[in-house]
Write an enzyme that holds these catalytic residues in place. Structure first.
Site, PDB file in Angstrom:
ATOM      1  N   HIS A   1     -26.596  16.997  33.007  1.00 51.83           N
ATOM      2  CA  HIS A   1     -27.085  18.010  33.957  1.00 51.83           C
ATOM      3  C   HIS A   1     -27.232  17.351  35.329  1.00 51.83           C
ATOM      4  CE1 HIS A   1     -29.683  20.920  35.929  1.00 51.83           C
ATOM      5  NE2 HIS A   1     -29.275  21.792  35.034  1.00 51.83           N
TER       6      HIS A   1
ATOM      7  N   GLY B   1     -30.907  26.759  40.816  1.00 50.42           N
ATOM      8  CA  GLY B   1     -32.301  26.976  41.178  1.00 50.42           C
ATOM      9  C   GLY B   1     -32.496  27.381  42.628  1.00 50.42           C
TER      10      GLY B   1
ATOM     11  N   GLU C   1     -29.463  17.461  37.436  1.00 54.94           N
ATOM     12  CA  GLU C   1     -30.795  16.881  37.688  1.00 54.94           C
ATOM     13  C   GLU C   1     -30.901  15.498  37.036  1.00 54.94           C
ATOM     14  OE1 GLU C   1     -32.997  20.281  36.316  1.00 54.94           O
ATOM     15  OE2 GLU C   1     -32.253  21.421  38.030  1.00 54.94           O
TER      16      GLU C   1
ATOM     17  N   GLU D   1     -21.410  23.857  36.906  1.00 51.33           N
ATOM     18  CA  GLU D   1     -22.652  24.162  37.610  1.00 51.33           C
ATOM     19  C   GLU D   1     -22.590  23.590  39.025  1.00 51.33           C
ATOM     20  OE1 GLU D   1     -25.974  25.143  34.638  1.00 51.33           O
ATOM     21  OE2 GLU D   1     -26.177  23.045  35.196  1.00 51.33           O
TER      22      GLU D   1
ATOM     23  N   ASN E   1     -31.615  26.988  29.639  1.00 52.65           N
ATOM     24  CA  ASN E   1     -32.112  25.634  29.911  1.00 52.65           C
ATOM     25  C   ASN E   1     -33.513  25.798  30.488  1.00 52.65           C
ATOM     26  OD1 ASN E   1     -32.678  23.048  30.724  1.00 52.65           O
ATOM     27  ND2 ASN E   1     -31.233  23.035  32.440  1.00 52.65           N
TER      28      ASN E   1
ATOM     29  N   SER F   1     -28.026  29.907  39.135  1.00 53.10           N
ATOM     30  CA  SER F   1     -28.669  31.156  39.552  1.00 53.10           C
ATOM     31  C   SER F   1     -28.031  32.393  38.929  1.00 53.10           C
ATOM     32  CB  SER F   1     -28.710  31.268  41.079  1.00 53.10           C
ATOM     33  OG  SER F   1     -29.448  30.184  41.625  1.00 53.10           O
TER      34      SER F   1
ATOM     35  N   LYS G   1     -35.580  23.582  31.133  1.00 53.49           N
ATOM     36  CA  LYS G   1     -35.988  22.416  31.945  1.00 53.49           C
ATOM     37  C   LYS G   1     -37.382  21.970  31.531  1.00 53.49           C
ATOM     38  CE  LYS G   1     -33.178  24.243  35.648  1.00 53.49           C
ATOM     39  NZ  LYS G   1     -32.615  23.950  36.940  1.00 53.49           N
TER      40      LYS G   1
HETATM   41  C1  PEP Z   1     -29.524  25.036  35.177  1.00 54.48           C
HETATM   42  O1  PEP Z   1     -30.545  24.392  35.301  1.00 54.48           O
HETATM   43  O2  PEP Z   1     -28.643  24.646  34.395  1.00 54.48           O
HETATM   44  C2  PEP Z   1     -29.375  26.277  35.951  1.00 54.48           C
HETATM   45  C3  PEP Z   1     -28.219  26.895  35.966  1.00 54.48           C
HETATM   46  O3  PEP Z   1     -30.484  26.696  36.621  1.00 54.48           O
HETATM   47  P1  PEP Z   1     -30.662  28.104  37.420  1.00 54.48           P
HETATM   48  O4  PEP Z   1     -30.105  29.181  36.535  1.00 54.48           O
HETATM   49  O5  PEP Z   1     -32.127  28.235  37.625  1.00 54.48           O
HETATM   50  O6  PEP Z   1     -29.896  27.968  38.683  1.00 54.48           O
END
Ligand code: PEP
Length: 247
Positions: A95, A173, A97, A167, A9, A208, A11
């Protein structure tokens, strides 16, 4: 057996130049990934470039969001048929976000899931709790509510054709990863909730995940791959996570 899936992803990151470099690196190293299906979810404006570079390779691509509508007066929105027109196989739905910054409700997310499938796309449905919710001990309640909204709207069989990404919001992040045990516990709960389609649905972990922690997470019985944010922006890191899914 469920084929592992590792999806990047990106983003709202990248430029035409940086994406060309990233995809060049990915194409050069993809031969080392023997088992997992691999995909990248690009900002919509870079889907044409992404398609031009990935067409004919084993790497699939997808969008990061989709409109609930198929066409019409919805300025700024991207419709499912438009993503399909650019060869997308996947689209990320719900997601955290989008839920947090764009006010997407469980109902909107469910409608997006249907819109994605109506366009022939495979939705990657994100669910997960905030830190506050985890501390209150309501992780399972939150995840169940998010899943049940989609099951109620689309039906269990339709959910079975999609992909779920667990998630935990506190791990996205932040550099804080759920321990393999914490992740496995929620993944097992999600699979249990999916009843008759549980055996076939791929449940990814996101938060992460990186080359250092991927192998341990991916070794868990109910973790079928990863949704990768930060570590998908460097070809070597992303390839290392994809390779960790080799079985
Ligand atoms: C994501 O945005 O779906 C995600 C898992 O981000 P990160 O790996 O940076 O935590």
């Amino acid at each position: 057996m469920r084929q592992p899936l590792v999806a990047g992803n990106w983003k709202m990151n990248g430029s035409r130049a940086s994406i060309a470099e990233l995809l060049g690196g990915l194409k050069a190293g993809i031969g080392q990934v023997t088992t997992a299906e691999v995909a990248v979810c690009a900002p919509a404006i870079y889907l044409a470039d992404t398609r031009a570079q990935l067409d004919g390779t084993p790497v699939a691509w997808g969008g990061q969001d989709v409109s609930v509508h198929a066409s019409g007066a919805y300025t700024g929105e991207i419709a499912g048929p438009m993503l399909a027109d650019f060869g997308c196989r996947f689209v990320i739905i719900g997601h955290s976000e989008r839920r947090a910054y764009h006010g997407e409700s469980d109902q909107t997310v469910a409608e997006k899931f249907t819109a994605a499938q109506a366009a022939g796309l495979v939705p990657i449905l994100c669910v997960g709790e905030t830190l506050e919710e985890r501390e209150q001990g309501i992780t399972e309640q939150v995840v169940a509510r998010q899943l049940d909204a989609v099951i109620a709207h689309c039906g269990l069989d339709a959910v079975g054709e999609g992909v779920i990404a667990y998630e935990p919001v506190w791990a996205i992040g932040t550099g804080k990863t759920a321990t393999p045990e914490q992740a496995q516990e929620v993944h097992a709960f999600i699979r249990g909730r999916l009843a008759a389609v549980a055996d076939k649905v791929r449940v990814l972990y996101g938060g992460s995940m990186n080359p250092k922690n991927a192998a341990e997470l991916l070794a868990q019985a109910d973790i079928d791959g990863g949704l990768i944010g930060g570590a998908s922006l460097k070809a070597d890191d992303f390839l290392a996570v994809c390779s960790a899914a080799n079985r």
